[in-house]
Design an enzyme around this catalytic site. Structure first.
Site, mmCIF file in Angstrom:
data_model
loop_
_atom_site.group_PDB
_atom_site.id
_atom_site.type_symbol
_atom_site.label_atom_id
_atom_site.label_comp_id
_atom_site.label_asym_id
_atom_site.label_seq_id
_atom_site.Cartn_x
_atom_site.Cartn_y
_atom_site.Cartn_z
ATOM 1 C CG ASP A 130 14.311 64.751 11.652
ATOM 2 O OD1 ASP A 130 14.754 65.398 12.341
ATOM 3 O OD2 ASP A 130 13.112 64.893 11.406
ATOM 4 C CE LYS A 140 11.545 66.134 16.422
ATOM 5 N NZ LYS A 140 10.469 66.822 15.833
ATOM 6 N N GLY A 174 12.178 63.607 7.147
ATOM 7 C CA GLY A 174 11.624 62.495 6.231
ATOM 8 C C GLY A 174 10.313 62.733 5.740
ATOM 9 C CB ALA A 215 6.105 57.023 4.721
ATOM 10 C CG MET A 243 5.911 56.915 13.882
ATOM 11 S SD MET A 243 5.860 58.446 14.696
ATOM 12 C CE MET A 243 4.327 59.226 13.725
ATOM 13 N N GLY A 277 10.280 51.511 2.775
ATOM 14 C CA GLY A 277 9.676 51.843 1.439
ATOM 15 C C GLY A 277 10.548 52.954 0.772
HETATM 16 N N1 SAH Z 1 6.877 62.892 7.705
HETATM 17 C C1 SAH Z 1 7.129 61.541 7.541
HETATM 18 C C2 SAH Z 1 6.418 60.623 8.574
HETATM 19 C C3 SAH Z 1 7.376 60.779 9.874
HETATM 20 S S1 SAH Z 1 6.733 59.601 11.074
HETATM 21 C C4 SAH Z 1 6.154 61.374 6.167
HETATM 22 O O1 SAH Z 1 5.577 62.039 5.735
HETATM 23 O O2 SAH Z 1 6.469 60.372 5.678
HETATM 24 C C5 SAH Z 1 7.771 58.448 10.984
HETATM 25 C C6 SAH Z 1 6.886 57.183 10.474
HETATM 26 O O3 SAH Z 1 6.899 57.244 8.796
HETATM 27 C C7 SAH Z 1 7.726 55.747 10.432
HETATM 28 O O4 SAH Z 1 7.644 55.387 11.644
HETATM 29 C C8 SAH Z 1 7.000 55.100 9.307
HETATM 30 O O5 SAH Z 1 5.771 54.557 9.782
HETATM 31 C C9 SAH Z 1 6.706 56.074 8.292
HETATM 32 N N2 SAH Z 1 8.091 56.007 7.432
HETATM 33 C C10 SAH Z 1 8.688 57.023 7.183
HETATM 34 N N3 SAH Z 1 9.426 56.746 6.019
HETATM 35 C C11 SAH Z 1 9.087 55.315 5.636
HETATM 36 C C12 SAH Z 1 9.723 54.578 4.616
HETATM 37 N N4 SAH Z 1 10.900 54.963 3.761
HETATM 38 N N5 SAH Z 1 9.117 53.290 4.513
HETATM 39 C C13 SAH Z 1 8.104 53.121 5.290
HETATM 40 N N6 SAH Z 1 7.396 53.851 6.240
HETATM 41 C C14 SAH Z 1 8.217 55.257 6.301
#
Ligand code: SAH
Length: 468
Positions: free
Chosen positions: A246, A268, A299, A330, A380, A409
């Site tokens: 993704d 995505k 991610g 995250a 999000m 982050g």
């Molecule tokens: N599965 C991912 C989340 C996917 S939804 C997880 O567990 O982290 C995508 C959202 O995750 C983004 O819109 C943001 O709110 C958050 N996100 C993902 N990576 C991030 C990062 N490095 N720093 C801050 N927020 C992050």
């Protein structure tokens, strides 16, 4: 390339060596490693020849050379210490159409003997076409050092296993992949550490594994910092044939993939779905059914707003084997870099992971989600900052509740901004915060290592409360 390298089959062939000198003995020593019969014609022999006395495939003729000696030979070597004699051997061989080498006389040579690294059946031959023999020897030494001494044993056992491998893995592409795996450097050292008699069984079990159906490994890639990959994620990446990833997965993480793994980007991000969810699932199934190890890289953690549920269901329906590797989500990563404890004995006994928007971009219903002693980690949420602020305040939350917003982050470009629930939309706008960003709402947000003193002095400060 004036000299063309080939490997001559020596079984059942005769080679003539004319001359009994020390250098002639050196050639005999090499030739004696082959199954060829070595015919020596010499009037006297250097003592170095003694070591060949008992070898069955060496035949001595103590007499002067005759032109007829070259007939029927595969190769002729001359090293007689007598220029006229060398020339005569050369002429006779040429007349009979037999390739000839007069040792150390390039003008009289139709072929040269390369520098050899012998790991029979693996043989490396190096030539500088007579231009720089010392360079050829140095290259030989470098390669010699590179190749484990027992590599030949492994090559021979692998040779013996070829038919078995064919039976176990009839598919050519898969079989090639199996051999690829066998001869990967780490596998070679692993196999060479075994006793030779145990190597075939190890090959057998590898081949059975390869013959098995492919599978999908759903892997959480973490928030972006490659150091936050788990060891399991790392291993999966290094095994993958295909990686389906993704937008949230950075290049730095893809660098850990097997170099020849195929990478497929499936987009995505909001409004940018390169492949539909159904198409992604279909792709995973198709590749796994073709016997490949498919890493589906997402991610953060795959089970936190990762839409993993949909892919799992499709894989399960298709009967494709699936493993799941969790990742650092995250919220956890952003909490760590900001030093915000998501729960705290004083200030937060619950933490809720919540998305700012639902399917088809509907906003979240904020009622009952937050309150005293509760932390909200909002994924999000950026586009919904206004709705979050209004919704939570309408639900009775203090407008001065601390909020931390962490953009990117754990990545090099991480940025943190702070607000109160009331000022959140304005702060997000003012600082032009961009996705991906994590919004942490709750008293614990004020524990951030760089929580601004202005906000503490004028507004809500849990540390001050704790001190009271
Ligand atoms: N599965 C991912 C989340 C996917 S939804 C997880 O567990 O982290 C995508 C959202 O995750 C983004 O819109 C943001 O709110 C958050 N996100 C993902 N990576 C991030 C990062 N490095 N720093 C801050 N927020 C992050």
């Amino acid at each position: 390339m004036n000299s063309f390298p080939i490997f001559l089959e020596m079984e059942g062939r005769d080679v003539l060596v004319v001359g009994g000198t020390h250098i002639a003995a050196n050639k005999v020593r090499l030739l004696a490693k082959t199954p060829a019969r070595v015919v020596i014609v010499a009037e006297g022999l250097d003592p170095a020849f003694r070591e060949f006395e008992d070898l069955p495939n060496i035949c001595f003729n103590y007499r002067p050379f005759e032109a007829g000696d070259v007939l029927g030979k595969a190769l002729v070597y001359a090293a007689t210490d007598d220029d006229a004699m060398d020339t005569e051997v050369c002429r006779a061989a040429k007349a009979a159409g037999v390739p000839v080498n007069v040792v150390d006389k390039p003008d009289l040579c139709q072929f040269t003997t390369p520098a050899i690294v012998d790991r029979a059946p693996l043989t490396v031959a190096i030539s500088s076409s007579g231009q720089a023999p010392t360079l050829a020897r140095k290259v030989r030494a470098a390669i010699d050092e590179l190749l484990p001494s027992r590599l030949g044993t492994l090559a021979a056992i692998a040779g013996g296993f070829r038919n078995r491998a064919k039976a176990l893995i009839p598919d050519t592409a898969r079989r090639r992949r199996f051999w690829d795996r066998v001869f990967a450097p780490s596998k070679v050292s692993e196999l060479l550490a075994l006793e030779a008699t145990r190597i075939p069984a190890a090959l057998e079990s590898l081949a059975r594994g390869e013959a098995g159906a492919g599978r999908v490994i759903l892997v959480g890639a973490g928030p972006g910092d490659p150091d936050l990959l788990t060891l399991k994620a790392h291993r999966a990446l290094s095994e993958a044939d295909v990686i389906v990833y993704d937008r949230l997965v950075g290049d730095e993480i893809l660098d850990y993939a097997r170099r020849d793994a195929e990478r497929i980007y499936v987009g995505k991000s909001r409004g940018d779905h390169t492949l539909s969810q159904d198409e992604i699932s279909a792709l995973l199934i198709e590749r796994a059914r073709a016997g490949e190890i498919v890493v589906r890289l997402k991610g953060g953690d795959p089970f936190v707003f990762g839409r993993a549920g949909e892919e799992i269901e499709a894989l399960r329906r298709a009967g494709v084997a699936l493993d799941i590797v969790p990742g650092v989500t995250a919220a956890a990563a952003c909490a760590a870099t900001s030093h915000i404890p998501l729960t705290h004995r004083e200030f937060a006994s619950a933490v809720t992971f919540v998305t700012g928007q639902l399917k088809a971009a509907h906003p979240q219903d904020w009622r009952g989600l937050a309150g005293d002693g509760r932390t909200l980690a909002i994924y999000m949420g950026l586009a919904q900052a206004e709705g979050i602020s209004d919704g939570l305040i309408a639900d009775g939350l203090d407008p001065l509740t601390p909020v931390a917003v962490i953009e990117n982050g754990s990545r090099a470009e991480e940025r943190r901004v702070f607000a109160t629930l009331k000022s959140l939309p304005e702060v997000v706008r003012e600082h032009r915060v961009e996705s991906p960003a994590m919004i942490i709402v709750g008293e614990v947000a004020a524990l951030a290592k760089d929580w601004p003193t202005e906000l503490s002095d004028t507004e809500f400060n849990p540390l001050a409360v704790a001190a009271e």
